[in-house]
Scaffold this motif. Structure first.
Motif, PDB file in Angstrom:
ATOM      1  N   ALA A 299       3.590   0.013  -0.461  1.00  0.00           N
ATOM      2  CA  ALA A 299       2.664   1.111  -0.212  1.00  0.00           C
ATOM      3  C   ALA A 299       1.268   0.589   0.119  1.00  0.00           C
ATOM      4  CB  ALA A 299       2.614   2.042  -1.425  1.00  0.00           C
ATOM      5  N   ALA A 300       0.827  -0.443  -0.573  1.00  0.00           N
ATOM      6  CA  ALA A 300      -0.494  -1.011  -0.298  1.00  0.00           C
ATOM      7  C   ALA A 300      -0.575  -1.514   1.138  1.00  0.00           C
ATOM      8  CB  ALA A 300      -0.803  -2.139  -1.286  1.00  0.00           C
ATOM      9  N   GLY A 301       0.464  -2.201   1.589  1.00  0.00           N
ATOM     10  CA  GLY A 301       0.481  -2.683   2.968  1.00  0.00           C
ATOM     11  C   GLY A 301       0.447  -1.546   3.965  1.00  0.00           C
ATOM     12  N   ALA A 302       1.241  -0.519   3.723  1.00  0.00           N
ATOM     13  CA  ALA A 302       1.267   0.637   4.631  1.00  0.00           C
ATOM     14  C   ALA A 302      -0.086   1.340   4.650  1.00  0.00           C
ATOM     15  CB  ALA A 302       2.382   1.596   4.221  1.00  0.00           C
ATOM     16  N   LEU A 303      -0.733   1.457   3.494  1.00  0.00           N
ATOM     17  CA  LEU A 303      -2.055   2.077   3.441  1.00  0.00           C
ATOM     18  C   LEU A 303      -3.098   1.239   4.179  1.00  0.00           C
ATOM     19  CD1 LEU A 303      -2.044   3.396  -0.227  1.00  0.00           C
ATOM     20  CD2 LEU A 303      -2.056   4.799   1.863  1.00  0.00           C
ATOM     21  N   MET A 304      -2.981  -0.082   4.098  1.00  0.00           N
ATOM     22  CA  MET A 304      -3.896  -0.959   4.848  1.00  0.00           C
ATOM     23  C   MET A 304      -3.742  -0.728   6.351  1.00  0.00           C
ATOM     24  SD  MET A 304      -3.585  -4.648   3.017  1.00  0.00           S
ATOM     25  CE  MET A 304      -3.629  -4.788   1.253  1.00  0.00           C
ATOM     26  N   VAL A 305      -2.496  -0.617   6.792  1.00  0.00           N
ATOM     27  CA  VAL A 305      -2.238  -0.371   8.211  1.00  0.00           C
ATOM     28  C   VAL A 305      -2.821   0.980   8.618  1.00  0.00           C
ATOM     29  CG1 VAL A 305      -0.398   0.104   9.890  1.00  0.00           C
ATOM     30  CG2 VAL A 305      -0.216  -1.872   8.363  1.00  0.00           C
TER      31      VAL A 305
ATOM     32  N   TYR B 248      -1.925  -4.963  12.754  1.00  0.00           N
ATOM     33  CA  TYR B 248      -3.049  -4.218  12.198  1.00  0.00           C
ATOM     34  C   TYR B 248      -3.757  -4.984  11.086  1.00  0.00           C
ATOM     35  CZ  TYR B 248      -1.181  -0.286  14.757  1.00  0.00           C
ATOM     36  OH  TYR B 248      -0.738   0.528  15.770  1.00  0.00           O
ATOM     37  N   SER B 249      -2.987  -5.681  10.277  1.00  0.00           N
ATOM     38  CA  SER B 249      -3.560  -6.392   9.133  1.00  0.00           C
ATOM     39  C   SER B 249      -2.621  -7.523   8.719  1.00  0.00           C
ATOM     40  CB  SER B 249      -3.752  -5.422   7.961  1.00  0.00           C
ATOM     41  OG  SER B 249      -4.017  -6.123   6.771  1.00  0.00           O
ATOM     42  N   ARG B 250      -3.120  -8.716   8.815  1.00  0.00           N
ATOM     43  CA  ARG B 250      -2.317  -9.868   8.397  1.00  0.00           C
ATOM     44  C   ARG B 250      -1.996  -9.779   6.898  1.00  0.00           C
ATOM     45  NH1 ARG B 250      -2.488 -16.096   9.713  1.00  0.00           N
ATOM     46  NH2 ARG B 250      -1.534 -16.782   7.791  1.00  0.00           N
ATOM     47  N   THR B 251      -2.951  -9.321   6.117  1.00  0.00           N
ATOM     48  CA  THR B 251      -2.737  -9.171   4.676  1.00  0.00           C
ATOM     49  C   THR B 251      -1.627  -8.174   4.392  1.00  0.00           C
ATOM     50  OG1 THR B 251      -5.051  -9.716   4.240  1.00  0.00           O
ATOM     51  CG2 THR B 251      -3.853  -8.568   2.486  1.00  0.00           C
ATOM     52  N   ALA B 252      -1.628  -7.059   5.116  1.00  0.00           N
ATOM     53  CA  ALA B 252      -0.584  -6.038   4.926  1.00  0.00           C
ATOM     54  C   ALA B 252       0.798  -6.623   5.166  1.00  0.00           C
ATOM     55  CB  ALA B 252      -0.823  -4.851   5.857  1.00  0.00           C
ATOM     56  N   ALA B 253       0.909  -7.516   6.136  1.00  0.00           N
ATOM     57  CA  ALA B 253       2.191  -8.167   6.416  1.00  0.00           C
ATOM     58  C   ALA B 253       2.524  -9.202   5.345  1.00  0.00           C
ATOM     59  CB  ALA B 253       2.159  -8.823   7.795  1.00  0.00           C
ATOM     60  N   LEU B 254       1.551 -10.011   4.969  1.00  0.00           N
ATOM     61  CA  LEU B 254       1.809 -11.093   4.013  1.00  0.00           C
ATOM     62  C   LEU B 254       2.199 -10.591   2.630  1.00  0.00           C
ATOM     63  CD1 LEU B 254      -0.991 -13.650   4.980  1.00  0.00           C
ATOM     64  CD2 LEU B 254       1.479 -13.803   5.465  1.00  0.00           C
ATOM     65  N   ILE B 255       1.655  -9.456   2.209  1.00  0.00           N
ATOM     66  CA  ILE B 255       2.014  -8.969   0.873  1.00  0.00           C
ATOM     67  C   ILE B 255       3.431  -8.391   0.832  1.00  0.00           C
ATOM     68  CG2 ILE B 255      -0.385  -8.652   0.141  1.00  0.00           C
ATOM     69  CD1 ILE B 255       0.011  -5.628   0.469  1.00  0.00           C
ATOM     70  N   GLN B 256       4.106  -8.374   1.975  1.00  0.00           N
ATOM     71  CA  GLN B 256       5.504  -7.943   2.004  1.00  0.00           C
ATOM     72  C   GLN B 256       6.463  -9.118   1.775  1.00  0.00           C
ATOM     73  OE1 GLN B 256       5.732  -4.619   1.993  1.00  0.00           O
ATOM     74  NE2 GLN B 256       3.514  -4.748   2.293  1.00  0.00           N
ATOM     75  N   ILE B 257       5.944 -10.329   1.731  1.00  0.00           N
ATOM     76  CA  ILE B 257       6.801 -11.506   1.546  1.00  0.00           C
ATOM     77  C   ILE B 257       7.606 -11.426   0.251  1.00  0.00           C
ATOM     78  CG2 ILE B 257       6.796 -14.016   1.180  1.00  0.00           C
ATOM     79  CD1 ILE B 257       4.576 -14.151   3.336  1.00  0.00           C
ATOM     80  N   PRO B 258       7.021 -11.031  -0.890  1.00  0.00           N
ATOM     81  CA  PRO B 258       7.857 -10.909  -2.100  1.00  0.00           C
ATOM     82  C   PRO B 258       9.020  -9.926  -1.913  1.00  0.00           C
ATOM     83  CG  PRO B 258       5.540 -10.859  -2.685  1.00  0.00           C
ATOM     84  CD  PRO B 258       5.606 -10.788  -1.183  1.00  0.00           C
ATOM     85  N   TYR B 259       8.773  -8.835  -1.199  1.00  0.00           N
ATOM     86  CA  TYR B 259       9.820  -7.844  -0.920  1.00  0.00           C
ATOM     87  C   TYR B 259      10.923  -8.470  -0.065  1.00  0.00           C
ATOM     88  CZ  TYR B 259      11.747  -3.338   0.726  1.00  0.00           C
ATOM     89  OH  TYR B 259      12.562  -2.277   1.045  1.00  0.00           O
TER      90      TYR B 259
END
Length: 166
Positions: free
Chosen positions: A67-73, A134-145
């Motif tokens: 959700a955090a990544g999607a909200l960042m996007v 849109y956001s490199r961070t939004a993508a990177l925080i999906q790595i654990p998933y």
């Protein structure tokens, strides 16, 4: 000279995004809590299967990161229409995630669940690629998933192999 318009967060789209995420969490939880524990207990599982409590610790963290990544996007895009592709993948990924729970735990169809989780992996990769625009961070925080679902794919495949009648 006209002053630059200040970009505002699209709260309506953000709230809908959070509600959709909570709905996916709730669907998975209802299916998981109502599952036939006797059926699951009888399955042969691979040696790397974690204790049941680990799943209830990991999933909430992963959903928060999703959700955090999607909200960042959404914030970076400024509105839902500009983020239609990554958020469309996000919503589809939420549905696929809930469907895996239904297939594996609800329907007790390990083979169907394997197909669902394979599709889920592809959706996660596509989502990460689109998030990165849109956001490199939004993508990177999906790595654990991505790592967790890859591990879950191994578990699903192993359970299918260990419990096949052939």
């Amino acid at each position: 000279m006209i002053a630059a318009e200040r970009k505002r967060f699209p709260w309506g789209a953000g709230i809908l995004l959070l509600l959709a995420t909570v709905a996916a969490v709730a669907a998975g939880a209802v299916i998981s809590f109502s599952r036939n524990d006797a059926w699951y207990a009888t399955l042969d599982k691979p040696a790397l299967t974690p204790p049941d409590f680990v799943f209830s610790l990991v999933w909430p963290v992963l959903f928060v990161l999703m959700a955090a990544g999607a909200l960042m996007v959404l914030e970076r895009a400024g509105n839902f229409e500009r983020a239609l592709s990554p958020l469309g993948i996000y919503y589809t990924m939420l549905a696929a995630n809930a469907f895996w729970s239904l297939a594996f735990l609800g329907m007790q169809d390990v083979a169907l669940a394997l197909g669902a989780i394979a599709a889920l992996l592809l959706l996660i990769i596509a989502m990460m690629q689109d998030f990165a625009r849109y956001s490199r961070t939004a993508a990177l925080i999906q790595i654990p998933y991505l790592i967790w679902v890859s591990f879950a794919t191994y578990l699903n495949l192993s359970i299918l192999a260990l419990n096949s009648d052939g």
